[in-house]
Design a protein around this motif. Structure first.
Motif, PDB file in Angstrom:
ATOM      1  N   GLY A  57       0.777  -1.232   0.000  1.00 20.13           N
ATOM      2  CA  GLY A  57       0.000   0.000   0.000  1.00 20.13           C
ATOM      3  C   GLY A  57       0.810   1.285   0.000  1.00 20.13           C
ATOM      4  O   GLY A  57       0.333   2.319   0.474  1.00 20.13           O
ATOM      5  N   VAL A  58       2.036   1.252  -0.529  1.00 20.09           N
ATOM      6  CA  VAL A  58       2.839   2.480  -0.513  1.00 20.09           C
ATOM      7  C   VAL A  58       2.348   3.463  -1.581  1.00 20.09           C
ATOM      8  O   VAL A  58       1.906   3.070  -2.659  1.00 20.09           O
ATOM      9  CB  VAL A  58       4.350   2.202  -0.714  1.00 20.09           C
ATOM     10  N   ASP A  59       2.404   4.742  -1.255  1.00 12.32           N
ATOM     11  CA  ASP A  59       1.972   5.777  -2.198  1.00 12.32           C
ATOM     12  C   ASP A  59       3.126   6.254  -3.076  1.00 12.32           C
ATOM     13  O   ASP A  59       2.916   6.695  -4.201  1.00 12.32           O
ATOM     14  CB  ASP A  59       1.405   6.979  -1.417  1.00 12.32           C
ATOM     15  N   GLN A  60       4.324   6.187  -2.524  1.00  9.37           N
ATOM     16  CA  GLN A  60       5.497   6.670  -3.258  1.00  9.37           C
ATOM     17  C   GLN A  60       6.682   5.758  -2.973  1.00  9.37           C
ATOM     18  O   GLN A  60       6.827   5.288  -1.841  1.00  9.37           O
ATOM     19  CB  GLN A  60       5.904   8.054  -2.725  1.00  9.37           C
ATOM     20  N   VAL A  61       7.494   5.515  -4.002  1.00  6.44           N
ATOM     21  CA  VAL A  61       8.731   4.763  -3.762  1.00  6.44           C
ATOM     22  C   VAL A  61       9.901   5.613  -4.266  1.00  6.44           C
ATOM     23  O   VAL A  61       9.916   6.031  -5.427  1.00  6.44           O
ATOM     24  CB  VAL A  61       8.741   3.403  -4.489  1.00  6.44           C
ATOM     25  N   PRO A 168      -3.771  -3.351  -3.048  1.00  2.00           N
ATOM     26  CA  PRO A 168      -2.451  -2.864  -3.463  1.00  2.00           C
ATOM     27  C   PRO A 168      -2.532  -1.468  -4.065  1.00  2.00           C
ATOM     28  O   PRO A 168      -3.618  -0.997  -4.423  1.00  2.00           O
ATOM     29  CB  PRO A 168      -2.019  -3.885  -4.518  1.00  2.00           C
ATOM     30  N   THR A 169      -1.396  -0.819  -4.179  1.00  2.00           N
ATOM     31  CA  THR A 169      -1.365   0.538  -4.761  1.00  2.00           C
ATOM     32  C   THR A 169      -0.449   0.544  -5.978  1.00  2.00           C
ATOM     33  O   THR A 169       0.344  -0.369  -6.183  1.00  2.00           O
ATOM     34  CB  THR A 169      -0.811   1.538  -3.732  1.00  2.00           C
ATOM     35  N   GLU A 170      -0.582   1.567  -6.763  1.00  2.00           N
ATOM     36  CA  GLU A 170       0.320   1.795  -7.900  1.00  2.00           C
ATOM     37  C   GLU A 170       1.143   3.039  -7.534  1.00  2.00           C
ATOM     38  O   GLU A 170       0.757   4.160  -7.819  1.00  2.00           O
ATOM     39  CB  GLU A 170      -0.526   2.044  -9.158  1.00  2.00           C
ATOM     40  N   PRO A 171       2.259   2.835  -6.838  1.00  2.00           N
ATOM     41  CA  PRO A 171       2.959   3.992  -6.261  1.00  2.00           C
ATOM     42  C   PRO A 171       3.639   4.887  -7.306  1.00  2.00           C
ATOM     43  O   PRO A 171       4.038   4.406  -8.372  1.00  2.00           O
ATOM     44  CB  PRO A 171       4.012   3.352  -5.352  1.00  2.00           C
ATOM     45  N   GLU A 172       3.746   6.146  -6.963  1.00  2.00           N
ATOM     46  CA  GLU A 172       4.556   7.070  -7.764  1.00  2.00           C
ATOM     47  C   GLU A 172       6.017   6.711  -7.508  1.00  2.00           C
ATOM     48  O   GLU A 172       6.414   6.518  -6.354  1.00  2.00           O
ATOM     49  CB  GLU A 172       4.287   8.506  -7.299  1.00  2.00           C
ATOM     50  N   VAL A 173       6.791   6.563  -8.580  1.00  2.00           N
ATOM     51  CA  VAL A 173       8.200   6.200  -8.409  1.00  2.00           C
ATOM     52  C   VAL A 173       9.068   7.435  -8.636  1.00  2.00           C
ATOM     53  O   VAL A 173       8.943   8.117  -9.652  1.00  2.00           O
ATOM     54  CB  VAL A 173       8.592   5.072  -9.393  1.00  2.00           C
ATOM     55  N   VAL A 174       9.911   7.733  -7.667  1.00  2.00           N
ATOM     56  CA  VAL A 174      10.771   8.916  -7.746  1.00  2.00           C
ATOM     57  C   VAL A 174      12.225   8.456  -7.694  1.00  2.00           C
ATOM     58  O   VAL A 174      12.628   7.797  -6.737  1.00  2.00           O
ATOM     59  CB  VAL A 174      10.504   9.869  -6.547  1.00  2.00           C
ATOM     60  N   GLU A 175      12.974   8.769  -8.728  1.00  2.00           N
ATOM     61  CA  GLU A 175      14.394   8.400  -8.697  1.00  2.00           C
ATOM     62  C   GLU A 175      15.205   9.536  -8.100  1.00  2.00           C
ATOM     63  O   GLU A 175      15.069  10.692  -8.511  1.00  2.00           O
ATOM     64  CB  GLU A 175      14.887   8.084 -10.109  1.00  2.00           C
ATOM     65  N   VAL A 176      16.039   9.206  -7.139  1.00  2.00           N
ATOM     66  CA  VAL A 176      16.879  10.225  -6.501  1.00  2.00           C
ATOM     67  C   VAL A 176      18.319   9.970  -6.944  1.00  2.00           C
ATOM     68  O   VAL A 176      18.860   8.890  -6.680  1.00  2.00           O
ATOM     69  CB  VAL A 176      16.773  10.125  -4.959  1.00  2.00           C
ATOM     70  N   PRO A 177      18.923  10.933  -7.637  1.00  2.00           N
ATOM     71  CA  PRO A 177      20.304  10.700  -8.087  1.00  2.00           C
ATOM     72  C   PRO A 177      21.263  10.675  -6.908  1.00  2.00           C
ATOM     73  O   PRO A 177      21.060  11.387  -5.922  1.00  2.00           O
ATOM     74  CB  PRO A 177      20.584  11.905  -8.995  1.00  2.00           C
ATOM     75  N   LEU A 178      22.265   9.804  -7.004  1.00  2.00           N
ATOM     76  CA  LEU A 178      23.268   9.742  -5.938  1.00  2.00           C
ATOM     77  C   LEU A 178      24.572  10.321  -6.461  1.00  2.00           C
ATOM     78  O   LEU A 178      25.188   9.778  -7.372  1.00  2.00           O
ATOM     79  CB  LEU A 178      23.484   8.287  -5.488  1.00  2.00           C
ATOM     80  N   ASP A 179      24.934  11.440  -5.857  1.00  2.00           N
ATOM     81  CA  ASP A 179      26.174  12.094  -6.250  1.00  2.00           C
ATOM     82  C   ASP A 179      27.268  11.594  -5.301  1.00  2.00           C
ATOM     83  O   ASP A 179      27.494  12.170  -4.239  1.00  2.00           O
ATOM     84  CB  ASP A 179      25.975  13.617  -6.121  1.00  2.00           C
ATOM     85  N   PHE A 180      27.880  10.478  -5.666  1.00  2.00           N
ATOM     86  CA  PHE A 180      28.888   9.911  -4.774  1.00  2.00           C
ATOM     87  C   PHE A 180      30.112   9.489  -5.571  1.00  2.00           C
ATOM     88  O   PHE A 180      30.010   8.687  -6.500  1.00  2.00           O
ATOM     89  CB  PHE A 180      28.313   8.707  -4.008  1.00  2.00           C
ATOM     90  N   ASP A 181      31.234  10.052  -5.215  1.00  2.00           N
ATOM     91  CA  ASP A 181      32.475   9.741  -5.908  1.00  2.00           C
ATOM     92  C   ASP A 181      33.156   8.566  -5.189  1.00  2.00           C
ATOM     93  O   ASP A 181      33.637   8.724  -4.058  1.00  2.00           O
ATOM     94  CB  ASP A 181      33.366  11.000  -5.886  1.00  2.00           C
ATOM     95  N   THR A 182      33.197   7.408  -5.850  1.00  2.00           N
ATOM     96  CA  THR A 182      33.747   6.220  -5.175  1.00  2.00           C
ATOM     97  C   THR A 182      35.235   6.387  -4.842  1.00  2.00           C
ATOM     98  O   THR A 182      35.763   5.675  -3.991  1.00  2.00           O
ATOM     99  CB  THR A 182      33.550   4.959  -6.040  1.00  2.00           C
TER     100      THR A 182
END
Ligand SMILES: Cc1cc2nc3c(=O)[nH]c(=O)nc-3n(C[C@H](O)[C@H](O)[C@H](O)COP(=O)(O)OP(=O)(O)OC[C@H]3O[C@@H](n4cnc5c(N)ncnc54)[C@H](O)[C@@H]3O)c2cc1C
Length: 327
Positions: A57-61, A168-182
């Motif tokens: 039941g998540v609204d956003q992922v 069940p839900t059809e969640p909004e999917v939000v991609e969060v960029p990861l600014d990480f220099d290995t």
């Protein structure tokens, strides 16, 4: 509308049981409070887990995808969680209280300017976030309160039961960029050595067979392993059983070992010292097998069997096999 956010660690291609337990509780709170239920997954292929979250039941992922997230390393996980936090702006962020979460929770709270309630066994949101926290080897339950918002809360496994939502839900999917220099990594993970005793992961197990000093030799160990195999259970041990050299240290349950809360905990030849009980008292059903009728473990056991484990375990294994064969 406020957002309640859950961190969803994954294992073997699915969200961990502990994560789904926390998510289920946060969903109840979100529905009650009219808040948005959000989840976040950090994984190189995080999209793969969205499907598994829909029944909950998540609204956003929120997804953070980066190769460095393949294995837990504090620095990138901390950066990723902080990035999700800034994107979601939750009033509450709940995380399962895993070893990895313990490593980063304080730093995350400092980085995003949140209060932290670590390692709680229950929590609620009212005018403030309140929680119950076992302290002093779980001998005392402390009532704690976060007087500011936002709040991070890490929750012990087994506190809540994982249950899908009614629909069940059809969640909004939000991609969060990861600014990480290995290249900035100060620690790398060179090798993961997995314990060889038992096929089921202790922290995720629904059933645990735990051995104590009463299991005194290889024959006793084999009985414990056989019982665990028949039940599809993980194997745990008391410190005394580990010090006797029968089980590896990674299986220790207790104050200085793992904290577990399975549905069924079978304590075999364990006296019930407070330092052991601190790690398993949250188990839903406890079965104790001990030849001493006065052993303290019987004070917390749901069912007690007084007798010699070398006689009882073969009978138990035989009976389980018989029932399995019939069904
Ligand atoms: C700072 C500190 C931290 C600690 N952390 C931990 C921890 O994380 N985890 C932990 O487990 N311990 C921990 N300990 C140790 C703890 O105090 C106990 O010593 C330990 O838990 C005892 O383990 P046990 O119950 O297996 O052994 P025992 O206390 O020796 O009990 C063995 C039991 O087996 C029964 N028994 C013997 N033979 C049989 C038989 N044939 N059939 C049936 N029953 C039998 C006996 O009646 C007895 O009750 C810690 C101690 C300290 C001081």
């Amino acid at each position: 509308m406020s957002t309640y956010l859950c961190h969803i660690p994954t294992q073997q291609e699915r969200p961990t049981r502990a994560a789904l337990e926390v998510l289920t509780h946060v969903r109840t709170l979100a529905r009650r409070d009219g808040a948005r239920l959000a989840a976040c997954v950090l994984h190189p292929e995080a999209d793969r887990f969205v499907e598994a979250l829909k029944p909950y039941g998540v609204d956003q992922v929120y997804l953070v995808k980066h190769p460095v997230l393949d294995r837990h390393l504090n620095a990138p996980v901390l950066t990723a969680l902080a990035a999700v936090f800034r994107a979601a702006q939750p009033t509450l962020m709940a995380l399962p209280s895993t070893e990895s979460v313990k490593d980063v929770l304080g730093a995350l709270a400092a980085r995003v300017g949140a209060a932290a309630l670590p390692d709680v066994s229950a929590f609620d949101i009212g005018a403030s976030v309140t929680a119950t926290r076992p302290v002093m080897a779980a001998r005392v339950l402390a009532d704690t309160e976060a007087t500011t918002q936002p709040v991070l809360v890490s929750v012990r496994a087994g506190t809540y039961t994982a249950q899908p939502a009614e629909s069940p839900t059809e969640p909004e999917v939000v991609e969060v960029p990861l600014d990480f220099d290995t290249a900035t990594l100060r620690a790398t993970l060179r090798e993961v050595i997995t314990g060889t005793t038992g096929q089921v992961d202790l922290s995720e197990a629904d059933i645990i067979v735990a051995a104590g000093r009463g299991v005194r030799d290889e024959a006793g160990k084999q009985l414990v392993e056989e019982l665990a195999r028949e039940l599809g259970a993980a194997i745990g041990a008391s410190r005394a059983a580990i010090e006797a050299g029968l089980f590896p240290a990674s299986l220790q349950i207790g104050q200085t070992g793992k904290v577990v809360s399975p549905t069924l905990y079978i304590a075999v030849g364990i006296s019930g010292a407070i330092q052991h009980v601190a790690g398993m008292a949250g188990s839903k059903v406890i079965v104790a097998i001990n030849k001493d009728p006065d052993a303290p473990i019987f004070n917390i056991a749901t069912y007690g069997i007084v007798g010699d484990l070398y006689q009882i375990l073969p009978l138990l294994i035989e009976e389980i096999r018989r029932i399995k064969a019939e069904s």
